[in-house]
Design a protein around this motif. Structure first.
Motif: not given
Length: 465
Positions: A295-321
């Motif tokens: 879902i993301d081809s950025n090879g520099n990402i070092t950390a992840l987080a994610s949360s599902g909202l009550k409306d059924g959407t999913l949010h994925v956070q990526s950390l790029v130093p």
């Protein structure tokens, strides 16, 4: 997952919340810039390689970008931070020859007569799948991470057998991630914490943990075992932990994991493969796992987080130093959006997120030396213009976040030598001035600097290293 009782706890204490979705895993820290011709970490090599991809540097043997020649060997010279642009014939003079099977991120494949490219990492070593970066020709500027297979007859237009693997003489592996076992401590609906934590996985090789609670009340705990992959352990709605974990991903190169449950009963697990980006794997409401999708081809990402909202959407956070935090959304219909930068602080070292019952989303970030900062996305979809500092302890190393059904939010922070601390805002939205330490990991005083908190657990057996 294989079990071992050689160690009770070798690193930071880890909490797995059993009442809400949470992530508790810190990615690799950002690394200081190397010096010219000096020691350089593998992650910095990939960061430098990505910089030309981001800048769309064209191929031009007569041109230079940032002091380096715009061709395949000039690109490798830049990524390795050499003092000059070498050529394919001279790159081996600063390298040692390796076998294909020994390739690591930041190494190169070099056909000394014509071409070279930068190895970014294995995506499935058993199958020979990997990604790479390259500067190829005028019609194909700097690109990557690009997928290839080591068993293919040709790569980048040249016979694979013409390439040799080389390792820069000054490249160094990134710092080893601490390992430890996994413990669970429960907070009751009335607010009381259990007197003791329960060890739910005594494999001392675990490097990262994430968890999510499904609508049926079951809890899934995802753990990373380097070289083995990702394992899932389930707690039933009645509170019983499964006796063994199930391997859901056999990629031994995964370095970070996050998980989020959606209202339809599905579970999404995101994994980070350095050099290959972020991959999402889904467990259906009936319990079957899908294959993973990038879902993301950025090879520099070092950390992840994610949360599902009550409306059924999913949010994925990526950390790029050096860049900050990026948010990518999966709609309730299953389509992924492009990433949006939600925080441009390049010093952030760890992230977590939680979705509240009112439809808002909180993303929490660790800034070394500054503490923990919270940024909110409203139920209407608007991100706050600035983050709020919720913890001024500059020693916080990692963070997790959990939302409870009653609408409360818990943010838990690890302070090395002190333990795990829990912070929650009041019903009016104001953050506590202090917090409660519910898991003491030893090695220091119970009250860390800058905070007024009460230590409620100093169980000595959790201090073993």
């Amino acid at each position: 997952m294989p079990k071992s009782r050689t160690s009770r706890l070798r690193a930071l204490a880890v909490l797995v919340a059993v009442t809400a979705t949470t992530t508790f895993a810190s990615g690799l820290p950002a690394h200081a810039d190397s010096s010219v011709d000096g020691s350089i970490t593998r992650s910095e090599v990939l960061n430098r390689a990505q910089s030309w991809v981001d800048a769309h540097v064209p191929y031009n043997q007569s041109g230079h970008w940032g002091g380096y020649r715009e061709d395949c060997s000039g690109y490798v010279s830049m990524a390795w931070h050499l003092s000059t642009s070498l050529v394919t014939q001279t790159l081996p003079s600063v390298s040692t020859k390796e076998s294909y099977s020994s390739l690591k991120p930041g190494d190169i494949m070099d056909y000394t007569a014509d071409h070279t490219f930068l190895f970014a990492g294995w995506t499935n070593k058993a199958n020979g799948d990997f990604t790479y970066y390259a500067e190829s020709n005028p019609n194909d500027p700097t690109h990557g991470p690009t997928h290839a297979n080591i068993n293919s007859s040709s790569i980048e237009g040249w016979p694979t057998s013409n390439y040799d693997a080389y390792r820069y003489q000054n490249i160094v592996d990134d710092p080893v991630t601490p390992t430890g076992t996994v413990w669970d401590r429960t907070r009751s609906a009335s607010g009381g914490w259990d007197a003791h934590a329960t060890e739910i996985d005594d494999n001392s090789a675990v490097t990262a943990v994430a968890s999510a609670t499904l609508p049926d009340g079951t809890v899934h705990v995802l753990t990373i075992v380097p070289g083995s992959g990702v394992w899932d352990r389930v707690r039933s709605a009645s509170g019983a932990w499964a006796g063994a974990a199930t391997k859901i991903d056999s990629n031994g190169g995964i370095t970070a994991v996050s998980a989020a449950a959606l209202p339809d009963g599905t579970l999404h697990v995101q994994t980070l493969v350095p050099g290959a980006g972020v991959w999402d794997r889904t467990r259906s409401a009936s319990g079957s796992w899908s294959s993973s999708s990038q879902i993301d081809s950025n090879g520099n990402i070092t950390a992840l987080a994610s949360s599902g909202l009550k409306d059924g959407t999913l949010h994925v956070q990526s950390l790029v130093p050096g860049s900050g935090i990026w948010d990518r959304t999966r709609s309730s219909s299953g389509s992924w959006s492009s990433s949006t930068k939600i925080d441009d602080n390049g010093d952030i070292s760890a992230i977590a997120s939680a979705a509240l019952s009112d439809g808002s989303l909180h993303v929490d970030a660790v800034v070394p030396g500054s503490g923990v900062w919270d940024r909110t996305r409203s139920s209407a979809g608007t991100w706050a213009g600035a983050a709020t500092q919720i913890d001024a302890n500059g020693d916080v190393a990692s963070v997790s976040a959990s939302a409870l059904p009653d609408g409360s939010l818990h943010v838990d922070a690890v302070v090395p030598g002190s333990g795990v601390w829990d912070r929650t805002p009041s019903s009016a939205g104001a953050w506590w001035s202090g917090g409660v330490c519910f898991f003491y990991a030893g090695g220091g005083v119970g009250r860390p600097p800058q905070l007024r908190r009460s230590v409620v657990d100093r169980d000595e057996h959790r201090q073993q290293r």
